[in-house]
Scaffold this active site. Structure first.
Site, PDB file in Angstrom:
ATOM      1  N   GLY A 168       4.270   0.866   1.807  1.00 47.81           N
ATOM      2  CA  GLY A 168       3.435  -0.219   1.805  1.00 47.81           C
ATOM      3  C   GLY A 168       2.136   0.251   0.896  1.00 47.81           C
ATOM      4  O   GLY A 168       1.770   1.289   0.818  1.00 47.81           O
ATOM      5  N   CYS A 169       1.346  -0.892   0.499  1.00 41.44           N
ATOM      6  CA  CYS A 169       0.232  -0.329  -0.447  1.00 41.44           C
ATOM      7  C   CYS A 169      -0.856   0.384   0.411  1.00 41.44           C
ATOM      8  O   CYS A 169      -1.450   1.311   0.029  1.00 41.44           O
ATOM      9  CB  CYS A 169      -0.182  -1.386  -0.956  1.00 41.44           C
ATOM     10  SG  CYS A 169      -0.610  -3.276   0.075  1.00 41.44           S
ATOM     11  N   TYR A 170      -1.420  -0.545   1.753  1.00 40.34           N
ATOM     12  CA  TYR A 170      -2.186   0.068   2.820  1.00 40.34           C
ATOM     13  C   TYR A 170      -1.753   1.549   3.154  1.00 40.34           C
ATOM     14  O   TYR A 170      -2.550   2.316   3.264  1.00 40.34           O
ATOM     15  CB  TYR A 170      -2.632  -0.973   3.800  1.00 40.34           C
ATOM     16  CG  TYR A 170      -3.531  -2.161   3.283  1.00 40.34           C
ATOM     17  CD1 TYR A 170      -4.859  -1.686   2.891  1.00 40.34           C
ATOM     18  CD2 TYR A 170      -3.456  -3.325   3.503  1.00 40.34           C
ATOM     19  CE1 TYR A 170      -5.849  -2.556   2.614  1.00 40.34           C
ATOM     20  CE2 TYR A 170      -4.161  -4.284   3.294  1.00 40.34           C
ATOM     21  CZ  TYR A 170      -5.604  -3.890   2.660  1.00 40.34           C
ATOM     22  OH  TYR A 170      -6.464  -4.943   2.561  1.00 40.34           O
ATOM     23  N   ALA A 171      -0.402   1.370   3.326  1.00 43.51           N
ATOM     24  CA  ALA A 171      -0.013   2.765   4.150  1.00 43.51           C
ATOM     25  C   ALA A 171      -0.022   3.730   3.249  1.00 43.51           C
ATOM     26  O   ALA A 171      -0.366   4.976   3.565  1.00 43.51           O
ATOM     27  CB  ALA A 171       1.593   2.213   4.537  1.00 43.51           C
TER      28      ALA A 171
END
Length: 883
Positions: free
Chosen positions: A679-682
């Protein structure tokens, strides 16, 4: 020597033909982004890229492809628009200026590959010739030119003339150069009564140098300084270069001389490497080290003592500059600080915690999840062993040597600093002194593979792993030794018989070879830890199907695939857009389809595609993956396809490979058919936290405050006024009223994802790591900024924090490290991740670091393409521009 000279000459001539295109490449690249629909600009970009590709191919004639690319990657990563002068300081001796054509071609070459050294020149021989002609006798005291008013007047004229000659020669080759003859050095009188108008530098103003580089020009300096009162003072050019290097802290300090290095005063042989920490005292006592040689060695030591250990000094001729910079063998004399080495018979001599941390941070099997730190240490205890390394643990080697058996080097773990400073060779040479024969292994995709070949008498590769040895010349003896290793469990896979193996079902990553070699030394390398011997990356065209292309991520991926050199997009599935032509893809004409599960199974069975990308909402992917699995079982030709899932559906599945190459390694991705895209945030959260894990305070949670553009909130499908399907954002910028909106304040899936995978990097992975994550949506389109607040288990300084990030990511092409806090322009529309703003609380118990990426690129599409490239055997950055 001729090869290096020819490379520089041809490169510079090619560049001169396209001067308007290449000069200021950074600005041109920005212009292309701003004028994407301008055909002329695109053509200029293509010409510039062709020019660069030509030059890169010429570079490969003096070193291996990956050797050259690795050094270029390291040098490029050292420079950033905020501090653009970090690559190199090059000091040019006056005698070198006499061969102006050779010098200009060598400097122009660096400019062509996007490197901007700071150039400083002397003019001693030219000055002596003129002042003697005008009846002035040169006077020296302690090797320093006594400078009166007339000498200074002549010196200023000579410096200016030589400076303009060099600038003119560079401009003639299409290399932008800026003459800088004042405003950089401030000096006081060294000793006015004794030396006259000679200065001692007290301050260096780097702003004119950085401004020149930002403008796309090489800064060309003289060594004249000004006193605070405005008096011009003469400064020795070597000393000026040293003071300049202390201020800029570049990776390389290069002294160009006509001899091409330093030479032994008795034998006349060129000194290849000088390790000051070990050799300085001994060298200074040698009777042949005197006068100028002694002075230079003293200056080099004083300079390097003030710089990070990653810096080094090279003394080289202009003609061999490329070979010195871009190959491990080098060509001149390399001077580095080095380290004293240790040799311990047990962990106690080194310290269990220190060794555990090295294994945790560097062991490829641990990083890929194939082993744990505990299992490595337990394996170590099974036989007698010896630990080799240097004091700061830039390199650690472990050799297992049961009595009466052949020794095996079970680990060779090097940091980036250990590689840059060539500590690896020092440690390996210490091992060789103790063992007349030795075996060791390395992954077939090890980026330093050529180093192993160069030091082995033989090698054998099977199923993604290579076995190396020296001291054994008979194949039958090799087989006997390997059989003994396997019977006693000292090797972790079968290498017998020693010969080509049958192709494994899914074993070796694409591009690896199965072969056996004997006495296969690669000549010419004596210094470094090289960067992958063979160019095994595939260039075979392959086909890709994209399922779920309507959203922002799918569209971003389509744009990247449009410029991929080998990967063709053949099927694009979207229920809402079926039957419509695909836009933003220029390779071929593609029409949207609406692929069913049955269609996918049939296509996989028939081998219609080589890879699938699932760009579907969470929870919608499994039926299509199951269809691929069923089709793969019945596939008659070739292996099953690669599947990349962009959703969160498989990010916690142990059977799937988690595709974050910069943290969890490339080997597992190359060998995998099922890859979950992070994921992007991850992604940003994990990259932020990982370098600080050694100081994690388990009694408190690391907290990440993230702000994303509204594209990260997803899309909705609707129709425009004409009934055509269109994609709109779920959250509009108008609804945010110019502010940000917090959401999913607890238990966000990226919070769990980041903690789950970071746990694998911990020395004790049985205790899961938890992080606190607070997401926010903002009124810009794309781009994520994440602020990490990390409680620490011990006090550290901000400088130490920066070093941790440089150590972790210094060689990564898609990661930028800067001092300032990253802002939205640093990440928006960029393919990489940027980190900066390193701060530590006044009590030293909490670090705050800021990182960012574009949620549609490195947070999704770019990372997907990285994983596709690795899994399909391509170069990792194929189709991804790092400019």
């Amino acid at each position: 020597m001729l090869a290096a000279t020819r490379v520089a000459t041809i490169a510079a001539r090619a560049g001169a033909r396209r001067a308007a295109v290449v000069a200021g490449q950074r600005q041109a690249a920005l212009s292309v982004v701003r004028k994407r629909n301008n055909g002329q600009t695109r053509e200029m970009q293509n010409l510039a890229q062709t020019d660069r590709d030509t030059i890169m191919r010429l570079l490969y004639s003096i070193g291996t492809k990956q050797e050259v690319e690795r050094y270029l990657r390291i040098f490029s990563s050292s420079s950033h628009p905020s501090q653009p002068a970090k690559f190199a300081v090059i000091k040019i001796g006056g005698a070198v200026l006499d061969d102006l054509d050779e010098l200009a071609h060598s400097l122009s070459f660096l400019y062509r590959v996007g490197l901007y050294p700071v150039v400083l020149h002397g003019a001693g021989p030219q000055l002596n010739e003129i002042i003697e002609r005008e009846g002035v006798i040169p006077d020296y005291i302690d090797g320093i030119r006594v400078t009166d008013a007339k000498t200074l007047q002549i010196a200023r004229r000579v410096f200016l003339e030589e400076n303009l000659k060099l600038v003119g020669a560079l401009e003639k080759l299409g290399t932008r150069a800026r003459p800088i003859t004042s405003g950089v050095f401030t000096a006081d009188y060294l000793d006015k009564e004794k030396y006259g108008l000679v200065g001692k530098i007290t301050r260096v103003d780097k702003r004119p140098l950085e401004a020149a580089i930002r403008a796309g020009a090489l800064p060309i300096l003289t060594s004249l300084a000004e006193s605070p009162e405005g008096q011009i003072l003469n400064v020795n050019a070597d000393i000026a270069a040293g003071e300049l290097a202390k201020e800029l802290e570049p990776l390389k300090i290069v002294f160009l001389n006509e001899k091409g290095g330093l030479f032994h005063g008795v034998t006349g042989e060129k000194l290849d490497v000088i390790n000051l920490d070990e050799e300085y005292d001994t060298l200074m006592k040698q009777p042949w080290v005197k006068y100028g040689t002694k002075l230079k060695l003293r200056e080099f030591k004083e300079l390097l003592d003030h710089l990070p250990r990653s810096s080094s000094v090279a003394v080289i001729s202009a003609a061999m500059l490329q070979k010195e910079l871009f190959t491990d063998s080098g060509a001149g004399t390399l001077i580095r600080r080095g380290y004293k080495l240790f040799r311990h018979e047990s962990i106690d001599g080194l310290g269990a915690d220190r060794l555990r941390q090295v294994i945790h941070d560097r062991d490829p099997d641990v990083l890929s999840g194939e082993a744990s730190v505990t299992s490595v240490l337990n394996e170590l205890k099974k036989t007698p062993y010896t630990l080799y390394g240097d004091e700061p643990l830039d390199v650690v080697a472990i050799v297992s040597h049961p009595p009466g058996e052949t020794p095996v080097m079970t680990k060779l773990l090097a940091s980036r600093g250990g590689i840059l400073n060539n500590v690896v060779d020092n440690v390996f040479n210490a091992v060789k002194k103790d063992y007349r024969r030795l075996f060791w292994t390395a992954n077939a995709d090890d980026e330093n593979r050529v180093w192993h070949f160069q030091r082995a008498d033989g090698s054998f590769t099977r199923a993604g792993k290579s076995l190396f040895w020296y001291g054994v010349q008979d194949v039958a003896e090799v087989e006997r030794i390997v059989k003994e290793f396997e019977e006693k469990g000292r090797l972790d896979r079968a290498y017998l018989p020693v010969g080509p193996s049958a192709p494994p079902h899914r074993g070796a990553p694409s591009g690896t070879r199965s072969y056996s070699t004997m006495a296969r030394r690669v000549p010419g390398s004596s210094r470094g830890y090289a960067t992958a011997a063979d160019s095994t990356s595939s260039t075979e065209p392959k086909r890709l199907a994209l399922i779920g292309a309507r959203g922002y991520t799918g569209q971003a991926l389509i744009g990247l695939l449009s410029t991929h050199p080998y990967l063709d997009l053949t099927h694009v599935s979207s229920r809402q857009l079926a039957g419509r032509p695909l836009e933003n893809y220029s390779k071929s004409s593609v029409t949207y389809s609406n692929l069913s599960v049955e269609d996918v199974e049939r296509m996989e069975k028939d081998g219609e595609v080589d890879a699938w990308v699932m760009a579907l909402p969470n929870g919608a992917c499994k039926p299509f993956v199951d269809a691929v699995d069923r089709g793969a079982k019945e596939r008659k030709i070739g292996e099953g396809s690669v599947v990349i899932d962009l959703s969160a559906d498989y990010r916690f599945e142990e059977a799937w490979t988690y595709g974050l190459p910069e943290l969890y390694g490339r080997h597992a991705i190359r060998a995998s058919k099922r890859i979950s895209n992070p994921g992007c945030y991850a992604t940003s959260s994990q990259l932020l936290i990982a370098p600080l894990l050694k100081y994690v305070n388990r009694a408190a949670l690391p907290t990440v405050f993230g702000v994303s553009g509204y594209s990260g909130a997803g899309t909705i499908a609707t129709n425009d006024t004409d009934g055509r399907p269109v994609t709109l954002p779920k959250v509009t910028p108008e609804s945010l009223a110019g502010g940000i909106r917090a959401y999913a304040l607890t238990d966000h899936i990226h919070e769990r994802e980041a903690g789950h995978h970071l746990t694998h990097l911990l020395a004790g992975p049985t205790n899961p790591l938890k992080i606190a994550f607070v997401p926010n949506v903002a009124p810009w389109f794309s781009g994520i900024l994440s602020v990490l607040s990390m409680p620490l288990s011990k006090k550290v300084s901000a400088k130490e924090v920066v070093q941790l990030y440089e150590e972790k990511y210094g060689g990564e092409s898609l990661i930028t490290i800067k001092k300032e806090v990253p802002a939205l322009p640093d990440v928006q529309n960029k393919h990489g991740w940027t980190v900066g703003g390193f701060q530590v609380h006044s009590e030293g118990d909490r670090a705050v670091v800021v990182g960012g990426l574009d949620n549609l690129l490195k947070g999704a599409a770019t990372q997907c393409l990285q994983n596709l490239n690795l899994a399909l055997g391509y170069e990792e950055l194929a189709g991804i521009s790092i400019n």
